[in-house]
Design an enzyme around this catalytic site. Structure first.
Site, PDB file in Angstrom:
ATOM      1  N   HIS A  89      11.406  -3.625  27.913  1.00 17.74           N
ATOM      2  CA  HIS A  89      11.241  -4.580  26.815  1.00 17.74           C
ATOM      3  C   HIS A  89       9.833  -5.192  26.833  1.00 17.74           C
ATOM      4  O   HIS A  89       9.572  -6.170  26.135  1.00 17.74           O
ATOM      5  CB  HIS A  89      12.249  -5.728  26.938  1.00 17.74           C
ATOM      6  CG  HIS A  89      13.692  -5.334  26.748  1.00 17.74           C
ATOM      7  ND1 HIS A  89      14.116  -4.497  25.739  1.00 17.74           N
ATOM      8  CD2 HIS A  89      14.807  -5.687  27.425  1.00 17.74           C
ATOM      9  CE1 HIS A  89      15.439  -4.359  25.828  1.00 17.74           C
ATOM     10  NE2 HIS A  89      15.873  -5.055  26.836  1.00 17.74           N
ATOM     11  N   ARG A 111      14.084  -3.158  14.701  1.00 20.14           N
ATOM     12  CA  ARG A 111      15.201  -3.473  13.817  1.00 20.14           C
ATOM     13  C   ARG A 111      14.836  -4.696  13.003  1.00 20.14           C
ATOM     14  O   ARG A 111      14.093  -5.554  13.485  1.00 20.14           O
ATOM     15  CB  ARG A 111      16.421  -3.776  14.707  1.00 20.14           C
ATOM     16  CG  ARG A 111      17.698  -4.095  13.993  1.00 20.14           C
ATOM     17  CD  ARG A 111      18.800  -4.445  15.000  1.00 20.14           C
ATOM     18  NE  ARG A 111      20.091  -4.504  14.365  1.00 20.14           N
ATOM     19  CZ  ARG A 111      21.219  -4.861  14.983  1.00 20.14           C
ATOM     20  NH1 ARG A 111      21.187  -5.192  16.264  1.00 20.14           N
ATOM     21  NH2 ARG A 111      22.361  -4.895  14.327  1.00 20.14           N
ATOM     22  N   SER A 119      21.960 -10.790  16.516  1.00 22.81           N
ATOM     23  CA  SER A 119      22.493 -10.062  17.660  1.00 22.81           C
ATOM     24  C   SER A 119      22.134 -10.787  18.960  1.00 22.81           C
ATOM     25  O   SER A 119      22.956 -10.919  19.869  1.00 22.81           O
ATOM     26  CB  SER A 119      21.928  -8.643  17.656  1.00 22.81           C
ATOM     27  OG  SER A 119      22.418  -7.890  18.732  1.00 22.81           O
ATOM     28  N   TYR A 174      16.079   1.053  13.495  1.00 20.16           N
ATOM     29  CA  TYR A 174      17.541   0.990  13.581  1.00 20.16           C
ATOM     30  C   TYR A 174      18.179   1.316  12.235  1.00 20.16           C
ATOM     31  O   TYR A 174      19.108   2.118  12.138  1.00 20.16           O
ATOM     32  CB  TYR A 174      17.931  -0.416  14.051  1.00 20.16           C
ATOM     33  CG  TYR A 174      19.409  -0.671  14.222  1.00 20.16           C
ATOM     34  CD1 TYR A 174      20.011  -0.575  15.472  1.00 20.16           C
ATOM     35  CD2 TYR A 174      20.210  -1.044  13.135  1.00 20.16           C
ATOM     36  CE1 TYR A 174      21.366  -0.826  15.639  1.00 20.16           C
ATOM     37  CE2 TYR A 174      21.562  -1.291  13.286  1.00 20.16           C
ATOM     38  CZ  TYR A 174      22.143  -1.183  14.536  1.00 20.16           C
ATOM     39  OH  TYR A 174      23.479  -1.430  14.689  1.00 20.16           O
ATOM     40  N   ARG A 251      28.696  -4.941  19.992  1.00 28.05           N
ATOM     41  CA  ARG A 251      29.308  -6.074  19.322  1.00 28.05           C
ATOM     42  C   ARG A 251      29.810  -5.671  17.947  1.00 28.05           C
ATOM     43  O   ARG A 251      31.001  -5.651  17.676  1.00 28.05           O
ATOM     44  CB  ARG A 251      28.292  -7.235  19.224  1.00 28.05           C
ATOM     45  CG  ARG A 251      28.877  -8.536  18.684  1.00 28.05           C
ATOM     46  CD  ARG A 251      27.795  -9.578  18.468  1.00 28.05           C
ATOM     47  NE  ARG A 251      26.834  -9.166  17.448  1.00 28.05           N
ATOM     48  CZ  ARG A 251      26.923  -9.484  16.146  1.00 28.05           C
ATOM     49  NH1 ARG A 251      27.914 -10.231  15.731  1.00 28.05           N
ATOM     50  NH2 ARG A 251      26.007  -9.061  15.294  1.00 28.05           N
ATOM     51  N   LYS A 252      28.904  -5.318  17.045  1.00 28.35           N
ATOM     52  CA  LYS A 252      29.293  -5.030  15.667  1.00 28.35           C
ATOM     53  C   LYS A 252      28.614  -3.757  15.147  1.00 28.35           C
ATOM     54  O   LYS A 252      29.217  -2.961  14.450  1.00 28.35           O
ATOM     55  CB  LYS A 252      28.926  -6.238  14.805  1.00 28.35           C
ATOM     56  CG  LYS A 252      29.747  -6.368  13.553  1.00 28.35           C
ATOM     57  CD  LYS A 252      29.576  -7.766  12.959  1.00 28.35           C
ATOM     58  CE  LYS A 252      30.324  -7.886  11.642  1.00 28.35           C
ATOM     59  NZ  LYS A 252      30.027  -9.176  10.996  1.00 28.35           N
ATOM     60  N   GLY A 253      27.348  -3.623  15.448  1.00 28.37           N
ATOM     61  CA  GLY A 253      26.635  -2.395  15.121  1.00 28.37           C
ATOM     62  C   GLY A 253      26.442  -2.132  13.640  1.00 28.37           C
ATOM     63  O   GLY A 253      26.564  -1.000  13.173  1.00 28.37           O
TER      64      GLY A 253
END
Ligand code: A3P
Length: 291
Positions: A89, A111, A119, A174, A251-253
């Site tokens: 990162h 993203r 997120s 993303y 989590r949700k994507g």
């Protein structure tokens, strides 16, 4: 709480990244065939890591992030005999110099920062390695000020974008990986397969269209989440320096979850900061499909 975070060169890191390690990153010996997987947290790192590792038909090791751990980290990486896929990162300026000199291949995934912020907010709430945040509103302030782990999203993106023409760096988004479109042959086709092809060409891997389709299927959010829950993949192997719990990742994507969090006023303020900080960015437009 103070002991969860420390600052290094003005950027917040968790104590899982020791100051000694951060300080000695520049002594790290890169190998010409190292591949770096670079991201700001919550940009789809695990998704991309899943795709990349499935592409190889030769032995490769997906390591933990280079900035995670203490001084023994560099030795640990040195001792790997197989080809290394190394996540990080770090912003461009902090990246060990040897990777740059040797022109190692690097893939940078980014993203929409609104979705990244959302997120990251949920990650802060669930992740015991990160400080507590009380509300979304409070978190958004921190995010816009760059006062979160790994520093400012804007600085991170811009430090890498400066190198957008470097032949050894591939930029991915993303939203692009998520995009579906209608065509005449299949009712719904995934853009992901095109991107997997692009990655394989970039990495010099030859792969059949059939195998690409297979990789896409296995890399869907639901498949990856299911795998993690069944512990088919090592549950403690994350490619994020901020957690060792893989279950926190899926989590949700989705694209556009920010709409469920931002008030109209917060959205305006975000857009203002975005256009100011990104005014010289040529790639900003790829992040704003949903803006
Ligand atoms: P959300 O929190 O919006 O769900 P990273 O891997 O960099 O930590 O990024 C995590 C984000 O990527 C999470 O976003 C996660 O759900 C999403 N993600 C993980 N695997 C995915 C997949 N196969 N497809 C789409 N999104 C995925």
């Amino acid at each position: 709480e103070a002991e969860l975070i420390h600052k290094f060169k003005g950027i917040s890191f968790t104590t899982r990244s020791s100051p000694e390690l951060l300080n000695s990153l520049d002594t790290f010996d890169a190998r010409e065939d190292d591949v770096l997987l670079v991201s700001y947290p919550k940009s789809g790192t695990h998704w991309l890591a899943g795709v990349i590792t499935k592409l190889y038909n030769t032995p490769v090791t997906l390591t933990t992030p280079i900035e995670l751990g203490d001084m023994s980290k560099l030795e640990e990486l040195n001792q790997l005999s197989s080809k290394r896929i190394i996540p990080t990162h770090l912003d461009y300026n902090m990246l060990p110099q040897h990777f740059k000199n040797k022109k190692c291949k690097m893939i940078y995934i980014s993203r929409n920062p609104k979705d990244t912020a959302v997120s990251m907010y949920h990650y802060y709430r669930e992740n015991p390695n990160l400080p507590t945040v009380d509300t979304w509103t409070a978190f958004l302030d921190l995010f816009l000020e760059g006062d979160v782990v790994c520093g400012s999203w804007f600085d991170h993106f811009l430090s890498w974008e400066e190198h957008k023409n470097d032949k050894n760096i591939l930029f991915l988004f993303y939203e692009d990986m998520k995009k579906k479109y209608k065509n005449f042959i299949l009712p719904v086709s995934q853009n992901l397969s095109k991107i997997v092809k692009e990655i394989s060409i970039f990495l010099g891997i030859s792969i059949s269209d059939e195998d690409i389709q297979d990789i896409c299927k296995k890399s869907s959010f639901s498949e990856m989440k299911k795998d993690t829950e069944k512990e088919n993949s090592d549950p403690s192997h994350t490619v994020c320096a901020l957690t060792s719990n893989r279950n926190l990742i899926f989590r949700k994507g989705t694209v556009g979850d920010w709409k469920n969090h931002f008030t109209p006023k917060q959205n305006l303020r975000f857009d203002e900061v975005f256009s100011e900080k990104m005014k010289l960015s040529k790639m900003a437009k790829y992040l704003t499909y949903e803006f």
